[in-house]
Design an enzyme around this catalytic site. Structure first.
Site, mmCIF file in Angstrom:
data_model
loop_
_atom_site.group_PDB
_atom_site.id
_atom_site.type_symbol
_atom_site.label_atom_id
_atom_site.label_comp_id
_atom_site.label_asym_id
_atom_site.label_seq_id
_atom_site.Cartn_x
_atom_site.Cartn_y
_atom_site.Cartn_z
ATOM 1 N N SER A 276 0.818 -1.207 0.000
ATOM 2 C CA SER A 276 0.000 0.000 0.000
ATOM 3 C C SER A 276 0.860 1.269 0.000
ATOM 4 O O SER A 276 1.717 1.410 -0.860
ATOM 5 C CB SER A 276 -0.932 -0.063 1.206
ATOM 6 O OG SER A 276 -2.029 0.740 0.974
ATOM 7 N N HIS A 417 -7.683 -5.523 -0.179
ATOM 8 C CA HIS A 417 -6.442 -4.789 0.022
ATOM 9 C C HIS A 417 -5.682 -5.359 1.225
ATOM 10 O O HIS A 417 -6.082 -5.142 2.375
ATOM 11 C CB HIS A 417 -6.825 -3.328 0.274
ATOM 12 C CG HIS A 417 -5.684 -2.385 0.331
ATOM 13 N ND1 HIS A 417 -4.919 -2.071 -0.761
ATOM 14 C CD2 HIS A 417 -5.169 -1.668 1.364
ATOM 15 C CE1 HIS A 417 -4.000 -1.196 -0.415
ATOM 16 N NE2 HIS A 417 -4.128 -0.942 0.872
#
Ligand code: GTR
Length: 435
Positions: A276, A417
């Site tokens: 990320s 995610h």
């Protein structure tokens, strides 16, 4: 105990000469309160024209590697000035102290903790490097290096891991309150750090808490590493100086400086990895520090591997508004104005060539634009091919749970995610090309 001095290099200094006369635009309050609606519809992706990776001279050069050297410096300079910001060139001192070493994982592993202290005339900053290597190794091993989000103690339920004393984000799963880490948070992020899998494969793992390098808050760059370089603090007058991502990346290079001194680590085979925002960070670290043998970006999205011009999911405006401290001031001029960017993210990935590169996405992580990440890796392959290395083997975005592993690798994991053991199993295969 070892001390090393680093100074300004002439090449680096040239990076700072060209300052574009653009104004430093923070988002006006009205813009911040504007409701953002992300586009997740492929048919609504704007028409766009990407800046080419190779300019005409480089494209036609007979001696590609030397022509690419020049083109690469140009691109690196533009990314520095317009997106991530420059790092200081003034002197600093580094001190590496091993504070702990012990066997762990039922004798299979060796755990070490090193205090890396960065000092300037303005102060000192300690960062703790946590390292695992296989006990059975007969020599130095290839090692992953990645920053963690909540403190070293969260990566394994091991009472010997030192608790960070730095600011941490309050978080229930990590049992962090009042911006302080606690013993209850031990091992809370262990699913993201499969230490045993790596040890069993003869590999090392090194990590440090990113907040020790620079707390992830919009604090006008008053603390963390920025405080050690007050003459290089970003401001309205200096919109090309390092934001937090450049600071974390710079910190990764200092951790690599330390790893170069550790016998169990093969410093010529350190793979920088991040998830990320830390995937954006690993890409920039790999681009700016050629000592990293390979780079992995996991779900890095906007400002990472995803093409900005697609404006799919998170956009430049949105990221600059939510996280004004991540990129340099100049990047804000591209808010809702991606077409004006002199660069795009396929060029960032190309800066890693010819070193191996892995871009990873997750099928439900549309915010990070998996297709945009895939396209970027595919386009960057052009440079690898000019180096007579294979580019990404996939022709189109694959089905979930497909991995294509080579010099340029890509996978699409089914799910949200995150970074999990499926991702890491592929990274273990990827790193083997260095062995
Ligand atoms: C999100 C941000 C992303 C990504 C993510 C993360 O809020 O919009 O760009 O960096 O945070 O780091 O977890």
């Amino acid at each position: 105990m070892k001390t090393f001095l680093r100074g300004c290099s002439a090449q680096l200094c040239t990076l700072f000469v060209v300052l574009l006369a653009t104004s430093f635009t923070t988002c006006p309050c009205s813009a911040q309160s504007e409701k953002f609606v992300a586009n997740y519809d492929e048919s609504q992706v704007p028409d766009y024209e990407l800046p080419p990776i190779l300019d005409e001279v480089t494209a036609q050069a007979d001696d590609f590697p030397s022509a690419w050297d020049a083109r690469r410096s140009q691109l690196l300079q533009t990314f520095t000035e317009q997106m991530f910001g420059s790092v200081p060139t003034s002197e600093f001192e580094l001190l590496f102290e091993k504070v702990e070493q012990a066997h762990c994982l039922a004798g299979k592993g060796i755990r070490q903790q090193w205090k890396v202290t960065i000092s300037t005339e303005s102060g000192t900053l300690p960062v703790t490097l946590l390292l695992y290597t296989p006990a059975q190794a007969t020599g130095p091993v290839p090692t992953f290096l990645g920053l963690n989000f909540h403190g070293n103690h969260t990566i394994a339920a091991d009472p010997e891991i030192l608790l960070t004393e730095s600011w941490v984000r309050d978080s229930k799963p990590q049992s962090a309150t009042n911006h302080q880490a606690s013993d209850e948070g031990r091992g809370s992020s262990s699913s993201r750090w499969p230490i045993e899998l790596l040890i069993d494969n003869g590999l090392g793992l090194a990590t440090a808490y990113y907040g020790e390098i620079d707390p992830d808050t919009d604090d006008q760059f008053e603390n963390g590493i920025h405080a050690l370089f007050p003459d290089h603090r970003p401001s309205a007058e200096a919109p090309d100086r390092w934001g937090s991502i450049a600071a974390w990346s710079w910190g990764l290079s200092r951790l690599l400086d330390c790893m170069e001194q550790i016998d169990q680590v093969d410093a010529s085979k350190v793979v920088v990895i991040g998830h990320s925002r830390l995937g954006k960070t690993s890409l920039w670290a790999g681009a700016t520090d050629p000592r990293f043998a390979a780079t992995i970006s996991n779900d890095s999205g906007c400002g990472g591997a995803a093409l900005s011009r697609r404006a799919f999911g998170e956009t430049v405006w949105r990221i600059n508004t939510s996280f004004p401290h991540w990129f340099c001031g100049n990047f804000k001029q591209y808010n809702r104005n991606e077409a004006a960017l002199p660069i795009d993210q396929h060029q960032l990935l190309a800066l890693l060539a010819p070193r191996p590169l892995y871009v990873a996405s997750a099928s439900e992580d549309q915010w990070a634009d998996p297709r945009g990440e895939f396209l970027s890796a595919k386009l960057a392959s052009e440079v690898y091919e000019r180096f007579e290395l294979p580019g990404l083997a996939l022709q189109d975005l694959p089905k979930p749970n497909t991995a294509s592993i080579g010099v340029v690798s890509y996978h699409l994991r089914e799910g949200t995610h995150n970074i999990d053991s499926w991702d890491w199993t592929n990274y273990v295969q990827f790193i083997k090309q260095l062995q």
